[in-house]
Write a protein that holds these residues in place. Structure first.
Motif, short mmCIF file in Angstrom:
data_model
loop_
_atom_site.label_atom_id
_atom_site.label_comp_id
_atom_site.label_asym_id
_atom_site.label_seq_id
_atom_site.Cartn_x
_atom_site.Cartn_y
_atom_site.Cartn_z
N GLY A 17 -5.07 4.17 9.45
CA GLY A 17 -3.82 4.87 9.23
C GLY A 17 -3.22 5.54 10.45
O GLY A 17 -3.73 5.43 11.57
N GLU A 40 -9.03 4.15 2.41
CA GLU A 40 -8.02 3.27 1.83
C GLU A 40 -6.79 4.05 1.37
O GLU A 40 -5.65 3.61 1.57
CB GLU A 40 -8.61 2.51 0.64
CG GLU A 40 -9.67 1.49 1.04
CD GLU A 40 -10.38 0.87 -0.16
OE1 GLU A 40 -10.11 1.33 -1.31
OE2 GLU A 40 -11.20 -0.03 0.04
N SER A 41 -7.00 5.20 0.74
CA SER A 41 -5.89 5.91 0.09
C SER A 41 -5.16 6.87 1.03
O SER A 41 -3.93 6.88 1.09
CB SER A 41 -6.41 6.68 -1.12
OG SER A 41 -5.40 7.46 -1.70
N SER A 43 -4.97 7.05 4.20
CA SER A 43 -4.47 6.52 5.46
C SER A 43 -2.99 6.19 5.41
O SER A 43 -2.41 5.82 6.44
CB SER A 43 -5.26 5.27 5.86
OG SER A 43 -5.21 4.29 4.83
N ASP A 44 -2.35 6.35 4.25
CA ASP A 44 -0.91 6.12 4.20
C ASP A 44 -0.12 7.22 4.90
O ASP A 44 1.03 7.01 5.29
CB ASP A 44 -0.43 5.97 2.75
CG ASP A 44 -0.65 7.23 1.91
OD1 ASP A 44 -1.43 8.10 2.34
OD2 ASP A 44 -0.04 7.33 0.83
N GLU A 45 -0.74 8.41 5.09
CA GLU A 45 -0.02 9.47 5.78
C GLU A 45 -0.88 10.27 6.75
O GLU A 45 -0.40 11.22 7.37
CB GLU A 45 0.63 10.43 4.78
CG GLU A 45 -0.30 11.08 3.80
CD GLU A 45 0.45 12.05 2.88
OE1 GLU A 45 1.36 12.76 3.36
OE2 GLU A 45 0.11 12.10 1.68
#
Length: 265
Positions: A17, A40-41, A43-45
């Motif tokens: 990310g 996984e989760s 790393s979007d922000e």
């Protein structure tokens, strides 16, 4: 898997990310793979970085005389070598102790602390007889194959409602432990006491616990909350010690909420 060298030790880590850095520190008998759901989760922000502590995963085993201070210094060196900017530090169980060891010597390093299923060290949070029982238990386990003792650990990490596939995943990770590395970590931190560090913490601090944690129970959580000025205590219902694995959606939501609050403040 990436790696950096810190004080002569190769330290492996995973990174995913972009955004503010969030560093994840695993617990005993574990490595960075336990953070799969967070890598996984979140790393979007966030730039999510999960290390393998010395003596774990793909990191080198430290020497037998490795001390708690050495462990904190290894984390500080790792952060300086591998992590851009001022990181948020999330420590799980043993990892929370490593975070406190780092903070004691280098309070300027973290932007915040997220202490999960945390202790003020075993000796700082548990009765002396329980500290010695746990210490002796791990010493005995290091002489035996993992299939003989990991099944004893699992009910202390999860509730009976946990997804069996998640429990099996963690059991397989734990089975990969380094006997020499785990012995060095036990010697370095098994009798640690960080009670004097707690009142000195000035960065935003989240204490995150599972309501049914039998290893670091809510009595420990409340004591930590009482002694860390301005800390936030959040309890996730119906989960145990490894809330990040047993209830990742709720866990990740609480991490986001806390970090968004810091950014908004």
């Amino acid at each position: 898997m990436d790696a950096v060298e810190v004080a002569g030790l190769r330290i492996g880590y995973q990174r995913a990310g972009h955004g503010p850095p969030l560093v994840l520190l695993h617990g005993a008998y574990e490595d960075s793979r336990v953070w799969r759901r967070q890598l996984e989760s979140l790393s979007d922000e966030f730039t999510v970085i999960a290390w393998d502590a010395p003596g774990c995963g793909r990191s080198d085993d430290p020497p037998p005389d490795f001390s708690g201070k050495d462990l904190g210094d290894a984390l500080t060196g790792f952060l300086r070598a591998a992590v851009p900017g001022k990181p948020h530090i999330l420590g799980l169980s043993m990892g929370s102790g490593i975070a406190l060891e780092m903070y004691r010597a280098h309070p300027e390093v973290p932007a915040s602390l997220l202490l999960v299923s945390a202790y003020a060290g075993w000796a700082g949070s548990l009765p002396p007889e329980e500290v010695e029982r746990r210490y002796a238990q791990v010493l005995d386990e290091l002489e035996r194959p993992p299939e003989q003792f990991i099944p004893v650990w699992l009910p202390t990490l999860f509730t009976s409602r946990a997804d069996p596939s998640s429990v099996g995943e963690i059991a397989a990770i734990m089975a990969d432990f380094h006997p020499k590395g785990m012995r060095a970590l036990l010697n370095a931190s098994g009798r640690a006491d960080y009670r004097e560090v707690l009142p000195t913490i000035t960065v935003p601090t989240l204490l995150l616990y599972g309501a049914e944690d039998v290893r670091s129970p809510l009595s420990v959580a409340r004591d930590m909350h009482q002694h860390i000025p301005g800390s936030t205590l959040v309890v996730i219902p119906d989960v145990g010690h490894l809330a990040a694995v047993e209830a990742p959606e709720a866990f990740n939501a609480e991490v986001r909420h806390f970090l968004h609050g810091i950014a908004g403040g």
